[in-house]
Design a protein around this motif. Structure first.
Motif, PDB file in Angstrom:
ATOM      1  N   LEU A  69       0.658  -1.284  -0.110  1.00 42.97           N
ATOM      2  CA  LEU A  69      -0.182  -0.166   0.002  1.00 42.97           C
ATOM      3  C   LEU A  69       0.754   1.035  -0.012  1.00 42.97           C
ATOM      4  O   LEU A  69       0.654   2.155  -0.863  1.00 42.97           O
ATOM      5  CB  LEU A  69      -0.876  -0.032   1.224  1.00 42.97           C
ATOM      6  CG  LEU A  69      -2.102   1.250   1.337  1.00 42.97           C
ATOM      7  CD1 LEU A  69      -2.767   1.592   0.024  1.00 42.97           C
ATOM      8  CD2 LEU A  69      -2.554   1.042   2.511  1.00 42.97           C
ATOM      9  N   ALA A  70       1.974   1.292   0.928  1.00 40.79           N
ATOM     10  CA  ALA A  70       2.866   2.453   0.771  1.00 40.79           C
ATOM     11  C   ALA A  70       3.562   2.445  -0.554  1.00 40.79           C
ATOM     12  O   ALA A  70       3.712   3.787  -0.736  1.00 40.79           O
ATOM     13  CB  ALA A  70       3.708   1.978   2.053  1.00 40.79           C
ATOM     14  N   GLU A  71       3.727   1.640  -1.153  1.00 37.00           N
ATOM     15  CA  GLU A  71       4.541   1.705  -2.396  1.00 37.00           C
ATOM     16  C   GLU A  71       3.766   2.373  -3.511  1.00 37.00           C
ATOM     17  O   GLU A  71       3.933   3.269  -4.185  1.00 37.00           O
ATOM     18  CB  GLU A  71       5.070   0.303  -2.966  1.00 37.00           C
ATOM     19  CG  GLU A  71       6.297   0.002  -2.138  1.00 37.00           C
ATOM     20  CD  GLU A  71       6.781  -1.574  -2.433  1.00 37.00           C
ATOM     21  OE1 GLU A  71       5.957  -2.259  -3.384  1.00 37.00           O
ATOM     22  OE2 GLU A  71       7.784  -1.982  -2.091  1.00 37.00           O
ATOM     23  N   LYS A  72       2.346   2.004  -3.490  1.00 34.75           N
ATOM     24  CA  LYS A  72       1.298   2.646  -4.349  1.00 34.75           C
ATOM     25  C   LYS A  72       1.098   4.254  -4.158  1.00 34.75           C
ATOM     26  O   LYS A  72       0.953   4.761  -4.964  1.00 34.75           O
ATOM     27  CB  LYS A  72      -0.049   1.674  -4.378  1.00 34.75           C
ATOM     28  CG  LYS A  72      -0.102   0.362  -4.663  1.00 34.75           C
ATOM     29  CD  LYS A  72      -1.277  -0.255  -4.597  1.00 34.75           C
ATOM     30  CE  LYS A  72      -1.287  -1.699  -4.916  1.00 34.75           C
ATOM     31  NZ  LYS A  72      -1.566  -1.660  -6.552  1.00 34.75           N
ATOM     32  N   LEU A  73       1.240   4.490  -2.928  1.00 23.98           N
ATOM     33  CA  LEU A  73       1.110   5.693  -2.316  1.00 23.98           C
ATOM     34  C   LEU A  73       2.446   6.712  -2.658  1.00 23.98           C
ATOM     35  O   LEU A  73       2.467   7.974  -2.321  1.00 23.98           O
ATOM     36  CB  LEU A  73       0.557   5.874  -0.739  1.00 23.98           C
ATOM     37  CG  LEU A  73      -0.894   5.291  -0.800  1.00 23.98           C
ATOM     38  CD1 LEU A  73      -1.332   5.079   0.611  1.00 23.98           C
ATOM     39  CD2 LEU A  73      -1.865   6.221  -1.479  1.00 23.98           C
ATOM     40  N   GLY A  74       3.502   6.001  -2.815  1.00 26.82           N
ATOM     41  CA  GLY A  74       4.909   6.816  -2.581  1.00 26.82           C
ATOM     42  C   GLY A  74       5.220   7.149  -1.429  1.00 26.82           C
ATOM     43  O   GLY A  74       5.895   8.040  -1.241  1.00 26.82           O
ATOM     44  N   MET A  75       5.062   6.269  -0.293  1.00 25.15           N
ATOM     45  CA  MET A  75       5.366   6.797   0.749  1.00 25.15           C
ATOM     46  C   MET A  75       5.861   5.423   1.823  1.00 25.15           C
ATOM     47  O   MET A  75       6.064   4.497   1.081  1.00 25.15           O
ATOM     48  CB  MET A  75       4.356   7.195   1.622  1.00 25.15           C
ATOM     49  CG  MET A  75       2.954   7.142   1.539  1.00 25.15           C
ATOM     50  SD  MET A  75       1.536   8.062   2.181  1.00 25.15           S
ATOM     51  CE  MET A  75       2.168   9.639   2.064  1.00 25.15           C
TER      52      MET A  75
END
Length: 64
Positions: free
Chosen positions: A24-30
């Motif tokens: 999820l973080a990767e999809k959000l760039g965080m």
């Protein structure tokens, strides 16, 4: 606003989609640490990621 309730909601939606915090973080760039903080009710996501987060979790922004 109940941070713990919102965090549990984010976690449940993420898990239903079979995503890890890291994914999820990767999809959000965080970082996955940010997602962890949201899910533990330490803080809320920044308003700038609400729409993208809702799209990923397949929820309407008014549910968030």
């Amino acid at each position: 606003m109940d941070l713990t309730k919102i965090g549990k909601y984010i976690a449940s939606k993420r898990k239903k989609l079979g995503l890890t915090q890291k994914q999820l973080a990767e999809k959000l760039g965080m970082s996955d640490k940010s997602v962890s903080k949201w899910e533990r009710g330490i803080c809320l996501p920044d308003v700038s990621v609400y729409i993208q987060l809702c799209n990923i979790l397949k929820i309407n922004i008014t549910r968030f």
